[in-house]
Motif scaffolding. Structure first.
Motif, short mmCIF file in Angstrom:
data_model
loop_
_atom_site.label_atom_id
_atom_site.label_comp_id
_atom_site.label_asym_id
_atom_site.label_seq_id
_atom_site.Cartn_x
_atom_site.Cartn_y
_atom_site.Cartn_z
N LEU A 1 10.71 4.76 -1.32
CA LEU A 1 11.55 3.86 -0.52
C LEU A 1 10.85 2.51 -0.35
O LEU A 1 11.46 1.45 -0.52
CB LEU A 1 11.78 4.51 0.85
N ASN A 2 9.58 2.55 -0.02
CA ASN A 2 8.87 1.29 0.25
C ASN A 2 8.72 0.44 -1.00
O ASN A 2 8.83 -0.79 -0.93
CB ASN A 2 7.50 1.58 0.89
N ALA A 3 8.46 1.06 -2.15
CA ALA A 3 8.36 0.27 -3.38
C ALA A 3 9.69 -0.40 -3.68
O ALA A 3 9.75 -1.55 -4.11
CB ALA A 3 7.92 1.16 -4.54
N TRP B 1 0.94 5.70 8.45
CA TRP B 1 0.25 6.98 8.32
C TRP B 1 -0.71 7.11 9.50
O TRP B 1 -1.63 6.30 9.64
CB TRP B 1 -0.53 7.06 7.00
N TRP B 2 -0.50 8.12 10.29
CA TRP B 2 -1.34 8.34 11.46
C TRP B 2 -1.48 7.06 12.31
O TRP B 2 -2.58 6.59 12.57
CB TRP B 2 -2.72 8.93 11.08
N PHE B 3 -0.31 6.52 12.65
CA PHE B 3 -0.24 5.39 13.58
C PHE B 3 -0.97 4.14 13.07
O PHE B 3 -1.37 3.29 13.86
CB PHE B 3 -0.76 5.78 14.98
N ALA C 1 0.84 -1.20 0.00
CA ALA C 1 0.00 0.00 0.00
C ALA C 1 0.87 1.25 0.00
O ALA C 1 1.18 1.82 1.06
CB ALA C 1 -0.92 -0.01 1.22
N HIS C 2 1.33 1.66 -1.17
CA HIS C 2 2.02 2.95 -1.33
C HIS C 2 1.73 3.45 -2.74
O HIS C 2 1.79 2.68 -3.70
CB HIS C 2 3.53 2.78 -1.12
N PRO C 3 1.42 4.75 -2.85
CA PRO C 3 1.00 5.25 -4.18
C PRO C 3 2.14 5.50 -5.17
O PRO C 3 1.87 5.78 -6.34
CB PRO C 3 0.30 6.58 -3.83
N ALA D 1 12.39 7.13 8.42
CA ALA D 1 12.38 6.89 6.97
C ALA D 1 12.53 8.18 6.16
O ALA D 1 13.18 8.17 5.11
CB ALA D 1 11.10 6.17 6.58
N ASP D 2 11.98 9.28 6.65
CA ASP D 2 12.03 10.51 5.85
C ASP D 2 13.43 11.09 5.79
O ASP D 2 13.71 11.94 4.94
CB ASP D 2 11.05 11.54 6.42
N ARG D 3 14.30 10.64 6.69
CA ARG D 3 15.66 11.18 6.72
C ARG D 3 16.66 10.22 6.09
O ARG D 3 17.87 10.48 6.13
CB ARG D 3 16.08 11.48 8.16
N THR E 1 6.93 -2.15 7.53
CA THR E 1 6.46 -0.77 7.52
C THR E 1 7.62 0.20 7.70
O THR E 1 8.74 -0.20 8.03
CB THR E 1 5.39 -0.55 8.62
N SER E 2 7.35 1.47 7.43
CA SER E 2 8.34 2.52 7.67
C SER E 2 7.65 3.64 8.43
O SER E 2 6.45 3.86 8.26
CB SER E 2 8.91 3.05 6.35
N VAL E 3 8.43 4.30 9.27
CA VAL E 3 7.88 5.40 10.08
C VAL E 3 8.81 6.60 9.98
O VAL E 3 10.02 6.45 9.80
CB VAL E 3 7.74 4.97 11.57
C1 LIG Z 1 -0.43 11.09 6.05
C2 LIG Z 1 0.85 10.74 6.77
C3 LIG Z 1 0.79 10.32 8.08
C4 LIG Z 1 1.97 9.93 8.74
N1 LIG Z 1 1.88 9.46 10.02
C5 LIG Z 1 3.00 9.05 10.65
C6 LIG Z 1 2.93 8.51 11.98
O1 LIG Z 1 1.86 8.35 12.56
N2 LIG Z 1 4.09 8.14 12.59
C7 LIG Z 1 5.30 8.28 11.96
O2 LIG Z 1 6.33 7.94 12.56
N3 LIG Z 1 5.39 8.75 10.70
C8 LIG Z 1 4.27 9.15 10.03
N4 LIG Z 1 4.37 9.62 8.74
C9 LIG Z 1 5.66 9.54 8.04
C10 LIG Z 1 5.69 8.33 7.11
O3 LIG Z 1 5.63 7.14 7.85
C11 LIG Z 1 6.95 8.36 6.22
O4 LIG Z 1 6.86 9.50 5.41
C12 LIG Z 1 7.06 7.10 5.38
O5 LIG Z 1 7.26 5.99 6.18
C13 LIG Z 1 8.21 7.20 4.38
O6 LIG Z 1 8.13 6.11 3.50
P1 LIG Z 1 8.08 6.36 1.91
O7 LIG Z 1 8.18 5.03 1.22
O8 LIG Z 1 6.93 7.21 1.57
O9 LIG Z 1 9.46 7.13 1.75
P2 LIG Z 1 9.99 8.06 0.57
O10 LIG Z 1 9.46 9.44 0.74
O11 LIG Z 1 9.84 7.42 -0.76
O12 LIG Z 1 11.54 8.06 0.90
C14 LIG Z 1 12.03 8.46 2.17
C15 LIG Z 1 13.52 8.78 2.08
O13 LIG Z 1 14.21 7.57 1.78
C16 LIG Z 1 15.26 7.86 0.86
N5 LIG Z 1 15.60 6.61 0.17
C17 LIG Z 1 16.62 5.80 0.57
N6 LIG Z 1 16.71 4.74 -0.23
C18 LIG Z 1 15.73 4.85 -1.15
C19 LIG Z 1 15.33 4.03 -2.24
N7 LIG Z 1 15.93 2.89 -2.52
N8 LIG Z 1 14.28 4.44 -2.98
C20 LIG Z 1 13.62 5.58 -2.68
N9 LIG Z 1 13.97 6.39 -1.64
C21 LIG Z 1 15.03 6.04 -0.89
C22 LIG Z 1 14.66 8.97 -0.01
O14 LIG Z 1 15.69 9.72 -0.58
C23 LIG Z 1 13.87 9.79 0.98
O15 LIG Z 1 14.69 10.77 1.58
C24 LIG Z 1 3.22 10.01 8.07
C25 LIG Z 1 3.27 10.49 6.75
C26 LIG Z 1 2.10 10.85 6.10
C27 LIG Z 1 2.18 11.33 4.67
#
Ligand SMILES: Cc1cc2nc3c(=O)[nH]c(=O)nc-3n(C[C@H](O)[C@H](O)[C@H](O)COP(=O)(O)OP(=O)(O)OC[C@H]3O[C@@H](n4cnc5c(N)ncnc54)[C@H](O)[C@@H]3O)c2cc1C
Length: 289
Positions: free
Chosen positions: A15-17, A114-116, A8-10, A208-210, A162-164
């Motif tokens: 990163l997750n894909a 997303w939102w716990f 489930a990722h759009p 994950a965002d860092r 999962t990722s957080v």
């Molecule tokens: C609506 C919403 C609610 C949320 N709620 C929570 C919450 O309750 N608790 C919480 O802790 N977090 C929360 N978050 C944060 C969320 O969990 C993270 O943004 C998410 O886990 C990141 O995963 P991603 O696959 O989207 O990462 P991406 O945005 O795709 O990548 C994250 C980082 O990984 C790097 N990266 C490293 N290797 C790779 C690779 N091979 N491919 C791609 N990218 C790579 C990218 O450069 C980027 O900096 C929330 C976010 C949203 C949008």
């Protein structure tokens, strides 16, 4: 293993894909079979509604509500899901997911937190696919209800990937977000264990965002290792409803960890371990990571 990977990722470049592709490469490389339900790519309908149950096997989805008898115009969704499952009237997309589950012995649920919790599209998959009569609401030969360790999905492994955004310490034993096993409790215990599946220690990417390339690679490596060892891994040891630990009113028997409360009391203590409190259990889990 026969793995159903529910993703489930759009964004396919996320990163997750990328982690999913690594995971699938590992599984197929090791000779396991894998089927993917990529929910966004499939255009999966998240909301459970009347369209999920057809009036008869030839009728179009959506006809159910119009045809409901006048004496009970309400949509009694659980009961109607169960009846539709029994009569082969569930919508095709739901039935297709159920067939994949029937085939699999291992289910991987992969999502960014997303939102716990999971993104709505995956929550909707639970609502729509794990229907009464298929995943839960079943009874044993002696009439007892099968759940918490027994049920329609008994014998299947369940792994969360999962990722957080938050750092690991914040999801640790004394972290402000709550321990990650507790945060994921609605899935691990309330969904997987409830339907009879065997849950495993979740695989979590922290901060994950860092992440930068190299740290992303480390997590990819760790995920491959986790999948490689999954067939022999020790599952999370929740207590069975009918294993003798609970009273008839579903409370833990008075003699078991009498002074403990909270979610951790529903985990069986490891053999030989002295009293393990919630915090001690969480600390142990954190040390294992
Ligand atoms: C609506 C919403 C609610 C949320 N709620 C929570 C919450 O309750 N608790 C919480 O802790 N977090 C929360 N978050 C944060 C969320 O969990 C993270 O943004 C998410 O886990 C990141 O995963 P991603 O696959 O989207 O990462 P991406 O945005 O795709 O990548 C994250 C980082 O990984 C790097 N990266 C490293 N290797 C790779 C690779 N091979 N491919 C791609 N990218 C790579 C990218 O450069 C980027 O900096 C929330 C976010 C949203 C949008």
């Amino acid at each position: 293993m026969k793995v159903l990977w529910i993703f489930a990722h759009p964004e396919q470049r996320s990163l997750n894909a990328s982690l999913m592709r690594e995971g699938l490469r590992e599984l197929t490389g090791e000779g396991h079979a894998a089927v993917v339900s990529d929910l966004y790519a499939m255009g999966w309908k998240a909301a459970l509604d009347a369209d999920d149950v057809r009036t008869d096997s030839g009728a179009a989805p959506g006809a159910a509500h119009a045809a409901r008898p006048a004496r009970d115009p309400r949509l009694r969704i659980g009961a109607e899901q169960e009846l539709a499952y029994a009569e082969g009237r569930l919508s095709d997309d739901v039935r297709e997911e159920q067939r994949k589950i029937e085939w699999a012995d291992t289910l991987v649920f992969h999502f960014p937190m997303w939102w716990f919790g999971p993104p709505a599209i995956l929550k909707g998959w639970f609502d729509r696919v794990l229907t009464q009569g298929f995943a839960f609401g079943l009874h044993g030969a002696d009439g007892r209800v099968l759940r918490y360790g027994e049920g329609g999905l008994a014998g299947k492994r369940a792994l969360v990937v999962t990722s957080v955004g938050a750092r690991e310490s914040g999801f640790g034993p004394r972290g402000i977000h709550g321990h990650v096993d507790d945060v994921l409790w609605p899935m691990l215990h309330g969904t997987f264990w409830y339907t009879g599946m065997t849950p495993y220690e979740p695989f979590v990417v922290y901060g994950a965002d860092r992440l930068t390339g190299p740290s992303g690679d480390r997590y990819a490596q760790a995920l491959r290792e986790r999948l490689r060892t999954l067939p022999d891994a020790e599952p999370l040891t929740y207590r069975s409803e009918h294993g003798g630990d609970y009273e008839g009113d579903l409370t833990l028997r008075a003699g078991i960890e009498p002074s403990a409360t909270g979610l951790a009391v529903h985990r069986v203590r490891r053999r030989g371990a002295s009293s393990e409190t919630c915090a001690e259990g969480a600390a142990r889990t954190a040390r294992m990571r």
